[in-house]
Design a protein around this motif. Structure first.
Motif, PDB file in Angstrom:
ATOM      1  N   ASP A  16     -94.840 -58.308 -23.305  1.00 16.86           N
ATOM      2  CA  ASP A  16     -95.630 -57.122 -22.949  1.00 16.86           C
ATOM      3  C   ASP A  16     -97.073 -57.522 -22.666  1.00 16.86           C
ATOM      4  O   ASP A  16     -97.672 -57.078 -21.690  1.00 16.86           O
ATOM      5  N   PHE A  17     -97.616 -58.382 -23.535  1.00 14.63           N
ATOM      6  CA  PHE A  17     -98.990 -58.834 -23.353  1.00 14.63           C
ATOM      7  C   PHE A  17     -99.121 -59.659 -22.073  1.00 14.63           C
ATOM      8  O   PHE A  17    -100.094 -59.521 -21.333  1.00 14.63           O
ATOM      9  N   TYR A  18     -98.161 -60.526 -21.830  1.00 14.31           N
ATOM     10  CA  TYR A  18     -98.218 -61.363 -20.636  1.00 14.31           C
ATOM     11  C   TYR A  18     -98.257 -60.505 -19.367  1.00 14.31           C
ATOM     12  O   TYR A  18     -99.011 -60.785 -18.440  1.00 14.31           O
ATOM     13  N   LYS A  19     -97.444 -59.460 -19.365  1.00 10.90           N
ATOM     14  CA  LYS A  19     -97.374 -58.583 -18.189  1.00 10.90           C
ATOM     15  C   LYS A  19     -98.632 -57.738 -18.024  1.00 10.90           C
ATOM     16  O   LYS A  19     -99.073 -57.482 -16.909  1.00 10.90           O
ATOM     17  N   HIS A  20     -99.172 -57.286 -19.143  1.00 10.05           N
ATOM     18  CA  HIS A  20    -100.357 -56.415 -19.133  1.00 10.05           C
ATOM     19  C   HIS A  20    -101.305 -56.914 -20.215  1.00 10.05           C
ATOM     20  O   HIS A  20    -101.165 -56.560 -21.381  1.00 10.05           O
ATOM     21  N   GLN A  21    -102.273 -57.734 -19.824  1.00  9.02           N
ATOM     22  CA  GLN A  21    -103.128 -58.450 -20.756  1.00  9.02           C
ATOM     23  C   GLN A  21    -104.292 -57.583 -21.242  1.00  9.02           C
ATOM     24  O   GLN A  21    -105.458 -57.931 -21.099  1.00  9.02           O
ATOM     25  N   THR A  22    -103.931 -56.489 -21.878  1.00  3.84           N
ATOM     26  CA  THR A  22    -104.926 -55.565 -22.418  1.00  3.84           C
ATOM     27  C   THR A  22    -105.200 -55.895 -23.875  1.00  3.84           C
ATOM     28  O   THR A  22    -104.393 -56.561 -24.543  1.00  3.84           O
ATOM     29  N   GLU A  23    -106.313 -55.411 -24.363  1.00  9.88           N
ATOM     30  CA  GLU A  23    -106.642 -55.616 -25.777  1.00  9.88           C
ATOM     31  C   GLU A  23    -105.603 -54.945 -26.676  1.00  9.88           C
ATOM     32  O   GLU A  23    -105.219 -55.488 -27.712  1.00  9.88           O
ATOM     33  N   GLU A  24    -105.144 -53.772 -26.288  1.00 12.04           N
ATOM     34  CA  GLU A  24    -104.131 -53.061 -27.076  1.00 12.04           C
ATOM     35  C   GLU A  24    -102.855 -53.898 -27.191  1.00 12.04           C
ATOM     36  O   GLU A  24    -102.284 -54.032 -28.279  1.00 12.04           O
ATOM     37  N   ASN A  25    -102.412 -54.478 -26.078  1.00 12.75           N
ATOM     38  CA  ASN A  25    -101.208 -55.307 -26.123  1.00 12.75           C
ATOM     39  C   ASN A  25    -101.437 -56.593 -26.905  1.00 12.75           C
ATOM     40  O   ASN A  25    -100.527 -57.100 -27.556  1.00 12.75           O
ATOM     41  N   TYR A  26    -102.661 -57.115 -26.857  1.00 13.26           N
ATOM     42  CA  TYR A  26    -102.991 -58.297 -27.664  1.00 13.26           C
ATOM     43  C   TYR A  26    -102.869 -57.960 -29.154  1.00 13.26           C
ATOM     44  O   TYR A  26    -102.242 -58.699 -29.916  1.00 13.26           O
ATOM     45  N   LEU A  27    -103.442 -56.848 -29.546  1.00  8.01           N
ATOM     46  CA  LEU A  27    -103.361 -56.435 -30.952  1.00  8.01           C
ATOM     47  C   LEU A  27    -101.917 -56.175 -31.370  1.00  8.01           C
ATOM     48  O   LEU A  27    -101.515 -56.532 -32.482  1.00  8.01           O
ATOM     49  N   ASN A  28    -101.148 -55.562 -30.499  1.00  7.22           N
ATOM     50  CA  ASN A  28     -99.736 -55.314 -30.814  1.00  7.22           C
ATOM     51  C   ASN A  28     -98.976 -56.624 -30.995  1.00  7.22           C
ATOM     52  O   ASN A  28     -98.149 -56.744 -31.901  1.00  7.22           O
ATOM     53  N   MET A  29     -99.251 -57.596 -30.140  1.00  5.54           N
ATOM     54  CA  MET A  29     -98.610 -58.898 -30.242  1.00  5.54           C
ATOM     55  C   MET A  29     -98.981 -59.569 -31.565  1.00  5.54           C
ATOM     56  O   MET A  29     -98.113 -60.078 -32.288  1.00  5.54           O
ATOM     57  N   PHE A  30    -100.261 -59.552 -31.890  1.00  6.18           N
ATOM     58  CA  PHE A  30    -100.730 -60.177 -33.126  1.00  6.18           C
ATOM     59  C   PHE A  30    -100.149 -59.454 -34.337  1.00  6.18           C
ATOM     60  O   PHE A  30     -99.675 -60.084 -35.286  1.00  6.18           O
ATOM     61  N   ARG A  31    -100.158 -58.155 -34.295  1.00  8.41           N
ATOM     62  CA  ARG A  31     -99.620 -57.331 -35.390  1.00  8.41           C
ATOM     63  C   ARG A  31     -98.146 -57.668 -35.628  1.00  8.41           C
ATOM     64  O   ARG A  31     -97.715 -57.849 -36.767  1.00  8.41           O
ATOM     65  N   GLU A  32     -97.379 -57.752 -34.552  1.00  8.75           N
ATOM     66  CA  GLU A  32     -95.956 -58.074 -34.687  1.00  8.75           C
ATOM     67  C   GLU A  32     -95.781 -59.455 -35.311  1.00  8.75           C
ATOM     68  O   GLU A  32     -94.882 -59.668 -36.115  1.00  8.75           O
ATOM     69  N   TYR A  33     -96.652 -60.391 -34.940  1.00 11.57           N
ATOM     70  CA  TYR A  33     -96.547 -61.726 -35.505  1.00 11.57           C
ATOM     71  C   TYR A  33     -96.840 -61.708 -37.004  1.00 11.57           C
ATOM     72  O   TYR A  33     -96.181 -62.412 -37.780  1.00 11.57           O
ATOM     73  N   LEU A  34     -97.803 -60.908 -37.408  1.00  8.80           N
ATOM     74  CA  LEU A  34     -98.136 -60.829 -38.831  1.00  8.80           C
ATOM     75  C   LEU A  34     -96.998 -60.229 -39.655  1.00  8.80           C
ATOM     76  O   LEU A  34     -96.861 -60.557 -40.838  1.00  8.80           O
TER      77      LEU A  34
END
Length: 161
Positions: A111-129
Motif C-alpha cells: 500500500d505504501f509503495y503504491k501511494h507513498q503518503t505519510e498515512e500509509n507510512y505510519l500504517n506500514m510501521f504500525r503493522e510492523y510493530l
C-alpha cells in the motif's frame, strides 16, 4: 519507545553511508524499499511460522530479534528518506497468529509503495510493530537490539560490507 533517538541514530547512519558511497544525489528509495521486503522475508523465514510442511523449530529469540531490528532500520530509513517522522505511534495487536501478521505487514508495505503518503507510512510501521508483540519482544528488547545492530552496521561499513 524513544522514536526521536532512533530516527536520529538512523539519520546519522544513513548520512554516513551516503557520504561513504557518494550517494547524496542518488534517489535510493527503490533499494531501501526492496531491502525492507527482503529483510521482512528473512524475518518470516527465521520464525518459520508459514512452513506448515516442516517440523524444524524456529530460530532462537535472539536471531529473530536481530532480524526484526533489521527491518526497524529500513523502516526508519524510508521514513527519513520521505520526510516522515513521528515521536509516538499507537498500535494494538489484532492478529490471530504470526503468519497473518506477516501477511498484513506485506500488504501495508505494498500500500505504501503504491501511494507513498505519510498515512500509509505510519500504517506500514504500525503493522510492523504488531509483529513485535506476536514475537514476544518488549520495547526494551527492541531498543537494545537496535543500538547493537547500529554499531554492527557502522563496523560493516568500515570493513566494506
Amino acid at each position: 519507545m524513544d522514536w526521536d533517538t532512533l530516527f536520529s541514530m538512523q539519520k546519522e547512519l544513513d548520512d554516513y553511508i551516503e557520504d561513504k558511497h557518494q550517494l547524496q544525489e542518488t534517489d535510493t528509495f527503490e533499494e531501501r524499499f526492496l531491502a525492507l521486503l527482503v529483510e521482512l522475508g528473512e524475518l518470516a523465514n527465521e520464525t518459520r511460522c508459514f512452513k506448515y510442511w516442516s517440523t524444524k523449530e524456529k530460530s532462537g529469540k535472539s536471531t529473530i530479534l536481530e532480524e526484526y531490528v533489521d527491518n526497524i532500520h529500513f523502516l526508519l530509513s524510508i521514513g527519513l528518506h520521505k520526510g516522515y517522522k513521528f515521536s509516538q505511534i499507537d498500535f494494538s495487536i489484532t492478529y490471530l497468529n504470526e503468519t497473518m501478521g506477516f501477511n498484513h505487514v506485506f500488504e501495508k508495505c505494498l500500500d505504501f509503495y503504491k501511494h507513498q503518503t505519510e498515512e500509509n507510512y505510519l500504517n506500514m510501521f504500525r503493522e510492523y510493530l504488531h509483529l513485535a508483540k506476536l514475537l514476544g519482544f518488549a520495547e526494551k528488547d527492541i531498543m537494545e537490539a537496535y543500538h547493537k545492530k547500529n554499531e554492527v552496521n557502522y563496523e560493516r561499513q568500515e570493513k566494506g560490507y
